[in-house]
Design an enzyme around this catalytic site. Structure first.
Site: not given
Ligand code: UN1
Length: 508
Positions: A266, A300
């Site tokens: 990820e 992310c």
């Molecule tokens: C992340 O930033 O690693 O969709 C995950 C989202 C959150 C998860 C982000 N549910 O922004």
């Protein structure tokens, strides 16, 4: 340090003190490695100390975890689900305190801190249902008196390495599935969020202990790259889930591949929002604000690129700049704050360096672009007008910096969307079915998350979460992501007394 400062006393409620052992090994709290300080990003003062894992701690933990895995995989799946249900309930009872700690130690605003813990609770609920649906299938055999079936068996141990920006939710995505699938979990949280690792682990393992199960089913280490490397190299861990940058993810993948282990990655995103000429501008502007400024741009899934149709370019931009100037910046725990600090002083320095590079590559700062003088790691929310071909646009600058670009046609917008190395999330704002179906189809967005009329971030747990290309290809949380946490056995059973061979082969 002797005792917690007054404003941090609520941490007692979730089992923390001024000095904490950072490893849960074989059902006990230990730690013989270096001491790290948990730092409040809003003022750079120490909250508490944590003792990380030594290599010996790691080995001791893994031995116990391997033993525990023999027990856990034999517990019937719905019973494992019942344990995860209790974990969900335990988290519910500490939602406010743990959410507050997430906000305090990571720096995201309180609503997002609580939301993060809620995300684990949602995952628990999802996993409880799943624990009665780890269904295999029966496949017609081409041979008489034969039967083929697929069984899903546990892998054994799942390693989970998480990042500072979602210091506990991403553990939840992985651990809830791993546990109901019959695996033990070995978790290494981010080195800069050790208190969250310890507090979350305490909540989880209290449930195991109450049910007279070995604590080593959930083994947890605070530590840095050394412990991460040990997990990646460890042949006792068939699956390693890693969340972090594309750069580090590639290193982890190489190490795990070298031993034929599996990786769930990820990694970085570089997510775009496209606003078409027919878009609901108000909806788009609100969405961009949450997607680009939420979590101080440290998700992310943060929107980093805003692609505006030329006909609405100035309308959207003017409204957005106006909103950016009103954003309440400050203590993330304070009511009404929308933008908290960056997580560390290093992140703040990276923001400063990033702005210099942006300027050098022809980026024009429309608002923001500077550090905010304070004890904490605060920076201004920033909008930059820049060419989609500038090199800096290809990188993920982990902060509240939004690149805006103009386009004329849908094809051009899709091309820009797909032109970066990363492929996590994307969104388009339009009311036209021809556009939206093209967008989600084979010639549309090349990302793992393809949204319409919502932000790039804030995904629900029900869908599979992850992205393509340099984002690493992993899928976690909902849908059928659980299959990655299990070993598929294809079983062919002969219940007759002849031996017909497949493909009609006659062998003597
Ligand atoms: C992340 O930033 O690693 O969709 C995950 C989202 C959150 C998860 C982000 N549910 O922004």
């Amino acid at each position: 340090m002797t005792s917690l400062k007054k404003e941090y006393e609520f941490l007692n409620d979730i089992g923390l003190s001024s000095r904490n052992s950072g490893c849960y090994i074989d059902g006990a709290w230990k730690g013989n490695g270096p001491i790290v300080y948990s730092i409040n990003p809003a003022n750079n003062q120490t909250i508490a100390e944590v003792i990380e894992a030594s290599p010996q701690d790691y080995e001791e933990g893994m031995k116990a975890c391997s033993e525990a895995s023999k027990i856990w995989m034999q517990v019937p799946a719905p019973k494992r689900g019942e344990i995860v249900r209790q974990i969900g309930d335990a988290l519910r009872s500490k939602l406010q305190q743990l959410g507050r700690l997430v906000s305090l130690e990571m720096g995201k605003i309180l609503a997002e801190g609580i939301g993060e813990v809620q995300e684990i609770i949602d995952m628990c609920d999802f996993a409880v249902g799943l624990s009665r649906q780890l269904n295999g299938s029966i496949i017609p055999s081409e041979r008489p008196n034969h039967m083929m079936l697929e069984m899903w068996n546990p892998l054994g141990i799942v390693g989970v390495i998480t990042a500072f920006n979602f210091p506990c939710a991403v553990m939840g995505w992985n651990a809830c599935l791993a546990l109901v699938c019959g695996n033990c979990v070995v978790w290494k949280g981010a080195p800069t969020t050790p208190l969250i690792t310890v507090a979350t682990t305490k909540i989880v393992v209290e449930v195991l202990e109450k049910n007279n199960l070995p604590g080593a089913i959930f083994t947890s280490f605070c530590g840095g790259a050394e412990i991460g490397q040990a997990i990646a190299e460890d042949t006792r861990i068939p699956l390693v889930s890693f969340t972090g940058s594309s750069k580090v993810g590639l290193v982890v993948q190489k190490i795990v591949n070298e031993r034929f282990g599996k990786c769930l990655l990820e990694l970085s995103g570089n997510n775009a929002i496209i606003v078409m000429d027919d878009a609901d501008v108000k909806l788009a502007v609100r969405s961009v604000l949450f997607a680009a400024v939420g979590t101080a741009g440290q998700r992310c899934t943060t929107c980093r690129r805003l692609l505006l149709h030329e006909s609405i370019y100035h309308t959207v931009l003017d409204q957005l700049i106006d909103l950016y100037k009103q954003i309440k910046i400050g203590d993330p725990l304070e009511n009404g704050t929308l933008l908290g600090p960056l997580h560390t002083q290093t992140s703040r320095n990276n923001f400063e360096k990033g702005i210099e590079i942006i300027k050098a590559q022809g980026g024009k700062i429309l608002t923001g672009g500077a550090l905010i003088e304070s004890e904490g790691n605060f920076v201004q929310p920033t909008i930059v007008e820049i060419s989609p071909t500038a090199n800096v646009v290809k990188d993920e600058l982990f902060g509240p910096v939004l690149y805006v670009m103009k386009f004329k046609t849908l094809n051009e917008a899709i091309e820009i969307n797909n032109s970066v190395p990363q492929g996590l999330s994307s969104s388009i704002f339009t009311g036209r079915p021809d556009i939206l179906f093209k967008w989600i189809g084979p010639q549309g967005s090349d990302c793992g998350i393809v949204n319409v009329n919502i932000p790039t971030n804030g995904a629900e747990i029900g869908g599979a979460f992850g992205g393509e290309k340099a984002t690493g290809g992993g899928r976690e949380a909902g849908s059928d992501s659980w299959k990655q946490y299990m070993r598929r056995s294809t079983c062919t059973i002969n219940y007759g007394s002849e031996l017909p061979l497949a493909q009609g082969i006659n062998f003597g």
